[in-house]
Write a protein that holds these residues in place. Structure first.
Motif, mmCIF file in Angstrom:
data_model
loop_
_atom_site.group_PDB
_atom_site.id
_atom_site.type_symbol
_atom_site.label_atom_id
_atom_site.label_comp_id
_atom_site.label_asym_id
_atom_site.label_seq_id
_atom_site.Cartn_x
_atom_site.Cartn_y
_atom_site.Cartn_z
ATOM 1 N N SER A 269 0.820 -1.219 0.000
ATOM 2 C CA SER A 269 0.000 0.000 0.000
ATOM 3 C C SER A 269 0.855 1.271 0.000
ATOM 4 N N LEU A 270 1.998 1.253 0.707
ATOM 5 C CA LEU A 270 2.824 2.472 0.753
ATOM 6 C C LEU A 270 3.412 2.786 -0.617
ATOM 7 N N ARG A 271 3.862 1.739 -1.287
ATOM 8 C CA ARG A 271 4.461 1.934 -2.618
ATOM 9 C C ARG A 271 3.398 2.341 -3.640
ATOM 10 N N GLN A 274 2.729 5.850 -3.143
ATOM 11 C CA GLN A 274 3.842 6.658 -3.676
ATOM 12 C C GLN A 274 3.663 6.916 -5.181
ATOM 13 N N VAL A 275 3.256 5.881 -5.908
ATOM 14 C CA VAL A 275 3.033 6.034 -7.351
ATOM 15 C C VAL A 275 1.908 7.043 -7.593
ATOM 16 N N LEU A 276 0.798 6.866 -6.841
ATOM 17 C CA LEU A 276 -0.349 7.768 -7.035
ATOM 18 C C LEU A 276 0.045 9.212 -6.727
ATOM 19 N N ILE A 345 10.996 6.418 -10.206
ATOM 20 C CA ILE A 345 10.625 5.605 -9.039
ATOM 21 C C ILE A 345 9.281 4.915 -9.293
ATOM 22 N N SER A 346 8.330 5.659 -9.872
ATOM 23 C CA SER A 346 7.011 5.069 -10.131
ATOM 24 C C SER A 346 7.146 3.878 -11.064
ATOM 25 N N ARG A 347 7.951 4.039 -12.113
ATOM 26 C CA ARG A 347 8.091 2.930 -13.054
ATOM 27 C C ARG A 347 8.729 1.712 -12.382
#
Ligand code: ADP
Length: 383
Positions: A269-271, A274-276, A345-347
């Motif tokens: 959920s944290l990651r 982070q993407v959102l 980072i998102s990718r």
């Protein structure tokens, strides 16, 4: 190839970092004699003797001896051991060409022929010089590549150390803010609190930047793990947008969320958040104060899709392929702050979750970033 097709044997010597030439390759048309060719390389050069390769090293000029008779061979002799080698190799023509790049001699290629092989002729000189030129280009490329890799390694090490070092005082600063907030009472408190709120916001921004740097260094060292749990993606999207309300209102972008209902799955959920947050931050930052639409939905049984659409500055087609790389940006630093790490980072996170992130964009019209994820991801992704 030179030993097999053009001459009887071939030696390659390269200048070491200490300025001393060293034999790096040797080959004889009869493979069992490679040893003798190599041995001739390791012999010291005796002053006053004829040595085409050494002369070529010193002058950078080709040395061509089309006919090596007994007299020349005697002048080339560096001592009893060398005499034995010369007799074994029995050269009747010799050609040494310099491997040069930007005025420096990097090495020398020596070709020797012995009976029954034909003697070398002027056309062989042109061929050997062309070969040396190509070897020089290949060596230069290899050395530039090695330097570039070393520079990247150094940068990654610096990133890792710097982000860890920055993290410690920031954590302590946050604690101090909490203590000041609790201690500031009455009139003093009323004056201090607004400034404290600004200080807290700035520290939060700094922390987010340092966290990005830490993530990048963890990702390049392959040290990031996912911890999947039950998550409702729809709720995660709404929570992220709610938390960013102030950011959107400061940017003047009205946000609309369209989620059909619960979108359950198993993600870290944290990651995921982070993407959102990265995509929403960009929509506010580059959204030119125009509306932003966030949608999430199932895509088939096993996949979900989230998209963030803005009507902002957009991205030129030629910039699109590189934007997911480290430190890549398509805007000027003067107009928009940032490190160029959010999309990278998102990718990395989306890839590790087994999903995909894509962008469609038109300059001046806006961008749409779409993330597609499988509904459950493995425990520990192979970073
Ligand atoms: P940063 O925003 O810190 O520069 P990101 O990795 O998040 O780093 O984005 C990389 C680049 O992609 C940005 O510098 C910008 O040029 C471009 N970009 C990202 N999102 C958008 C968007 N929604 N609209 C226009 N350009 C964008």
């Amino acid at each position: 190839m030179a030993a097999r097709n053009v001459a009887t044997y071939c030696l390659v010597e390269l200048m070491g970092a200490d300025g001393v030439p060293r034999g790096v390759a040797a080959s004889h048309r009869e493979p069992e004699r490679d040893g003798a060719v190599l041995a001739s390389l390791s012999l010291p050069w005796v002053d006053g003797t004829l040595h085409p390769a050494r002369e070529c090293f010193l002058s950078g000029e080709t040395r061509f001896l089309p006919e090596v008779g007994p007299e020349l061979r005697e002048r080339m002799c560096q001592g009893p051991e060398h005499r034995a080698l010369l007799e074994a190799l029995n050269p009747h023509s010799l050609l040494a060409v310099a491997v040069r790049m930007r005025g420096r001699t990097l090495g020398v290629i020596t070709l020797g022929t012995a009976a029954p092989c034909r003697r070398l002729v002027t056309a062989d000189v042109a061929m050997a010089e062309e070969l040396a030129r190509r070897v020089a280009v290949a060596l230069e490329n290899a050395s530039l590549y090695r330097d570039a890799q070393a520079a990247v390694r150094l940068r990654d090490e610096f990133l890792s150390v710097a982000s860890h070092e920055l993290k410690t005082p920031l954590t302590s600063l946050k604690l101090q803010h909490g203590l000041i907030d609790r201690a500031a009472l009455g009139d003093v408190g009323d004056k201090v609190r607004p400034r404290l709120a600004t200080a807290v916001r700035q520290v939060q921004r700094l922390s987010a930047l340092v966290d990005s740097l830490l993530d990048v260094s963890r990702m390049s060292l392959g040290r990031l793990k996912l911890e999947p749990s039950d998550v409702d993606l729809g709720q995660a999207v709404r929570d992220a947008v709610d938390r960013m309300e102030e950011v959107f209102s400061l940017a003047g972008c009205p946000v609309r969320v369209e989620v059909p209902g619960p979108l359950p799955g198993k993600w870290d959920s944290l990651r995921l958040d982070q993407v959102l947050v990265n995509l929403l931050t960009n929509a506010a930052k580059y959204g030119a104060g125009r509306p932003v639409l966030v949608e999430a939905a199932f895509e088939g049984e096993e996949m979900v899709r989230v998209s963030v659409r803005d009507e902002g500055i957009g991205i030129a087609a030629e910039d699109l392929p590189r934007l997911f790389g480290r430190f890549e940006r398509a805007v000027s630093d003067r107009h928009y702050g940032g490190l160029g790490l959010g999309l990278y980072i998102s990718r990395q996170i989306v890839d590790a979750m087994g999903g995909r992130i894509e962008v469609e964009s038109r300059p001046g019209l806006g961008s749409i970033f779409t993330v597609r994820l499988p509904r459950s991801t493995a425990q520990c992704a192979p970073w």
